[in-house]
Design a protein around this motif. Structure first.
Motif, PDB file in Angstrom:
ATOM      1  N   VAL A 209     -60.807 -57.504 -35.909  1.00 30.24           N
ATOM      2  CA  VAL A 209     -61.702 -56.716 -35.053  1.00 30.24           C
ATOM      3  C   VAL A 209     -61.438 -56.995 -33.582  1.00 30.24           C
ATOM      4  N   GLU A 210     -61.223 -58.256 -33.243  1.00 36.17           N
ATOM      5  CA  GLU A 210     -60.943 -58.629 -31.852  1.00 36.17           C
ATOM      6  C   GLU A 210     -59.673 -57.954 -31.342  1.00 36.17           C
ATOM      7  N   ASN A 211     -58.655 -57.886 -32.200  1.00 32.05           N
ATOM      8  CA  ASN A 211     -57.387 -57.278 -31.800  1.00 32.05           C
ATOM      9  C   ASN A 211     -57.472 -55.758 -31.673  1.00 32.05           C
ATOM     10  N   LEU A 212     -58.451 -55.147 -32.352  1.00 28.58           N
ATOM     11  CA  LEU A 212     -58.561 -53.687 -32.323  1.00 28.58           C
ATOM     12  C   LEU A 212     -59.688 -53.197 -31.416  1.00 28.58           C
ATOM     13  N   GLN A 213     -60.368 -54.092 -30.773  1.00 28.08           N
ATOM     14  CA  GLN A 213     -61.516 -53.724 -29.932  1.00 28.08           C
ATOM     15  C   GLN A 213     -61.126 -52.736 -28.834  1.00 28.08           C
ATOM     16  N   TYR A 214     -59.928 -52.934 -28.261  1.00 26.24           N
ATOM     17  CA  TYR A 214     -59.503 -52.060 -27.162  1.00 26.24           C
ATOM     18  C   TYR A 214     -59.354 -50.617 -27.612  1.00 26.24           C
ATOM     19  N   LYS A 215     -58.953 -50.419 -28.865  1.00 28.52           N
ATOM     20  CA  LYS A 215     -58.769 -49.049 -29.363  1.00 28.52           C
ATOM     21  C   LYS A 215     -60.094 -48.325 -29.485  1.00 28.52           C
ATOM     22  N   THR A 216     -61.128 -49.033 -29.929  1.00 27.92           N
ATOM     23  CA  THR A 216     -62.439 -48.386 -30.046  1.00 27.92           C
ATOM     24  C   THR A 216     -62.994 -48.027 -28.673  1.00 27.92           C
ATOM     25  N   GLU A 250     -57.914 -48.689 -38.174  1.00 22.58           N
ATOM     26  CA  GLU A 250     -57.199 -47.745 -37.316  1.00 22.58           C
ATOM     27  C   GLU A 250     -57.366 -46.315 -37.827  1.00 22.58           C
ATOM     28  N   ASN A 251     -57.314 -46.137 -39.146  1.00 20.74           N
ATOM     29  CA  ASN A 251     -57.536 -44.808 -39.722  1.00 20.74           C
ATOM     30  C   ASN A 251     -58.948 -44.318 -39.417  1.00 20.74           C
ATOM     31  N   ALA A 252     -59.921 -45.219 -39.543  1.00 22.17           N
ATOM     32  CA  ALA A 252     -61.313 -44.853 -39.285  1.00 22.17           C
ATOM     33  C   ALA A 252     -61.509 -44.448 -37.832  1.00 22.17           C
ATOM     34  N   ILE A 253     -60.791 -45.093 -36.929  1.00 27.89           N
ATOM     35  CA  ILE A 253     -60.862 -44.731 -35.505  1.00 27.89           C
ATOM     36  C   ILE A 253     -60.159 -43.395 -35.254  1.00 27.89           C
ATOM     37  N   LYS A 254     -58.969 -43.266 -35.822  1.00 27.82           N
ATOM     38  CA  LYS A 254     -58.127 -42.094 -35.569  1.00 27.82           C
ATOM     39  C   LYS A 254     -58.780 -40.797 -36.051  1.00 27.82           C
ATOM     40  N   TYR A 255     -59.432 -40.856 -37.216  1.00 34.74           N
ATOM     41  CA  TYR A 255     -60.017 -39.638 -37.799  1.00 34.74           C
ATOM     42  C   TYR A 255     -61.531 -39.549 -37.587  1.00 34.74           C
ATOM     43  N   ASN A 256     -62.029 -40.269 -36.566  1.00 33.71           N
ATOM     44  CA  ASN A 256     -63.462 -40.246 -36.300  1.00 33.71           C
ATOM     45  C   ASN A 256     -63.806 -39.107 -35.351  1.00 33.71           C
ATOM     46  N   LYS A 257     -65.084 -38.913 -35.175  1.00 31.43           N
ATOM     47  CA  LYS A 257     -65.563 -37.912 -34.223  1.00 31.43           C
ATOM     48  C   LYS A 257     -65.907 -38.595 -32.903  1.00 31.43           C
ATOM     49  N   GLU A 258     -66.087 -37.785 -31.891  1.00 25.03           N
ATOM     50  CA  GLU A 258     -66.446 -38.326 -30.581  1.00 25.03           C
ATOM     51  C   GLU A 258     -67.781 -39.065 -30.661  1.00 25.03           C
ATOM     52  N   ASN A 259     -67.812 -40.267 -30.055  1.00 27.61           N
ATOM     53  CA  ASN A 259     -68.993 -41.127 -30.086  1.00 27.61           C
ATOM     54  C   ASN A 259     -69.373 -41.549 -31.509  1.00 27.61           C
ATOM     55  N   GLY A 260     -68.371 -41.614 -32.345  1.00 27.96           N
ATOM     56  CA  GLY A 260     -68.615 -41.996 -33.733  1.00 27.96           C
ATOM     57  C   GLY A 260     -68.719 -43.504 -33.917  1.00 27.96           C
ATOM     58  N   LYS A 261     -68.887 -43.909 -35.178  1.00 28.35           N
ATOM     59  CA  LYS A 261     -69.049 -45.325 -35.496  1.00 28.35           C
ATOM     60  C   LYS A 261     -68.090 -45.728 -36.616  1.00 28.35           C
ATOM     61  N   VAL A 262     -67.678 -47.001 -36.546  1.00 26.82           N
ATOM     62  CA  VAL A 262     -66.918 -47.619 -37.627  1.00 26.82           C
ATOM     63  C   VAL A 262     -67.641 -48.898 -38.010  1.00 26.82           C
ATOM     64  N   GLU A 263     -68.016 -49.016 -39.278  1.00 23.68           N
ATOM     65  CA  GLU A 263     -68.738 -50.189 -39.751  1.00 23.68           C
ATOM     66  C   GLU A 263     -67.871 -50.991 -40.720  1.00 23.68           C
TER      67      GLU A 263
END
Length: 353
Positions: A209-216, A250-263
């Motif tokens: 999660v720490e390594n992917l924080q910048y992408k979110t 990364e998939n959850a981020i890539k195919y999410n909607k604007e202002n979406g959430k990943v849990e």
């Protein structure tokens, strides 16, 4: 031909037995009883015929049917035809029975090996076809940008930098594609082995999660990690489980909607298993596509995936890693509502502090 071969074997056995037995008995009888030469010759002929007949039929009775069985098995192997051989009953009375058993075992091993080789060959053909198809787009794009620059656009300050950035973007795509292709190839052929070790699950999750924080942050996506017991340990390959989490997030981020959430969270399933989940509020997956999303190069949204640098191999890699661990991957999704990816892990211990 087969009958002639077996007759020849019995004939050879009977001939050798007769040539040894008949002269020996005839000479003994001639020496002991004082038979004349003619009587001794008649006795030799009679003994030869009797020993020959008895030996021939006994040999044929004992060996021919079993040699027929062995020839059938070997012929099937040479013709790449395989049976269960349930009709062959081997009593294990002598070495020939044992040889028949070993021949059946060898036939089954050859069958398994041929199946494995055919699977690898089919995989190779599919893999080469997939690679050639996937490599065309970035290669042709790079070629087009370079040709345009060489034809004079390189001197145009307004477009040369733009074209170079686009070419570099496709080079990066080729780099990621090559890396994923190498990994999926090693996974599917069984070349990549898992280095199983004990680890704290929470540490692995927080590291990813720490390594992917910048992408979110770049995508304006809220990343939520549900709290779970920090003392839960699992047994798995650390790098491979991290790769699973990275690909799913990364998939959850890539195919999410604007202002979406990943849990991201964990559920304790009992004594030996835990279940990780990655849930998003994205575009979701059509029910007809859920079974196919883990196939190589399958994309739910092709244009969106290519635009964001997707290789179409992420979920396929996830599937193979999870299966290599002997675990289970499940997918739940609804179009326009989001998806939930779950996978099990084996728990080692639960240490109370």
């Amino acid at each position: 031909m087969r009958k002639n071969l077996f007759s020849a074997i019995s004939l050879r056995t009977a001939s050798i037995s007769s040539l040894v037995t008949a002269p020996t008995i005839s000479l003994l009888m001639w020496y002991i009883t004082g038979l004349g030469s003619f009587e001794a010759l008649l006795l030799f002929i009679l003994l030869f015929a009797i020993v020959f007949a008895i030996t021939y039929f006994v040999s044929a009775y004992l060996h021919n049917s079993r040699l027929n069985k062995m020839t059938r098995i070997i012929k099937n192997v040479s013709n790449k035809q395989f049976e269960n051989y349930d009709d062959i009953d081997v009593e294990n009375n002598d070495e020939l029975d044992e040889l028949i058993k070993q021949t059946i075992r060898a036939s089954k091993m050859v069958e398994k090996e041929l199946i494995r080789l055919n699977k690898i060959e089919n995989y190779r053909k599919e893999f080469i076809g997939d690679i050639s198809h996937e490599l065309k787009t970035p290669i042709f794009a790079i070629q087009g940008f370079i040709e345009t620059l060489l034809n004079g656009a390189i001197h145009d300050g307004e477009v040369n930098e733009v074209f170079l950035h686009k070419a570099m973007k496709n080079v990066n795509r080729l780099t990621y594609l090559t890396k994923d292709l190498m990994e999926i190839s090693r996974l599917e052929t069984g070349e990549l082995k898992s280095n199983m070790q004990e680890m704290f699950l929470r540490d692995v999750v927080l590291d990813v999660v720490e390594n992917l924080q910048y992408k979110t942050e770049d995508e304006n996506i809220e990343l939520i990690v549900h709290d779970f017991d920090k003392n839960i340990q699992i047994r798995a390959d650390r790098n491979q489980i991290k790769q699973v989490l990275i690909n799913l997030i990364e998939n959850a981020i890539k195919y999410n909607k604007e202002n979406g959430k990943v849990e991201i969270g964990m559920k304790d399933l009992g004594e030996s298993k835990v279940e990780m989940f990655v849930k998003d509020t994205g575009i979701g997956i059509d029910p007809n596509d859920i079974e196919r999303v883990t196939e190589r190069f399958f994309r739910v949204d092709k244009s969106r995936s290519r635009e964001r640098g997707g290789t179409g191999l992420g979920l396929s890699i996830v599937k193979h890693i999870i299966e290599a661990h002997g675990e289970k991957l499940t997918i739940e999704s609804k179009p326009d509502e989001g998806s939930v990816f779950r996978f099990t892990l084996t728990k080692v211990s639960h240490v109370s502090v």
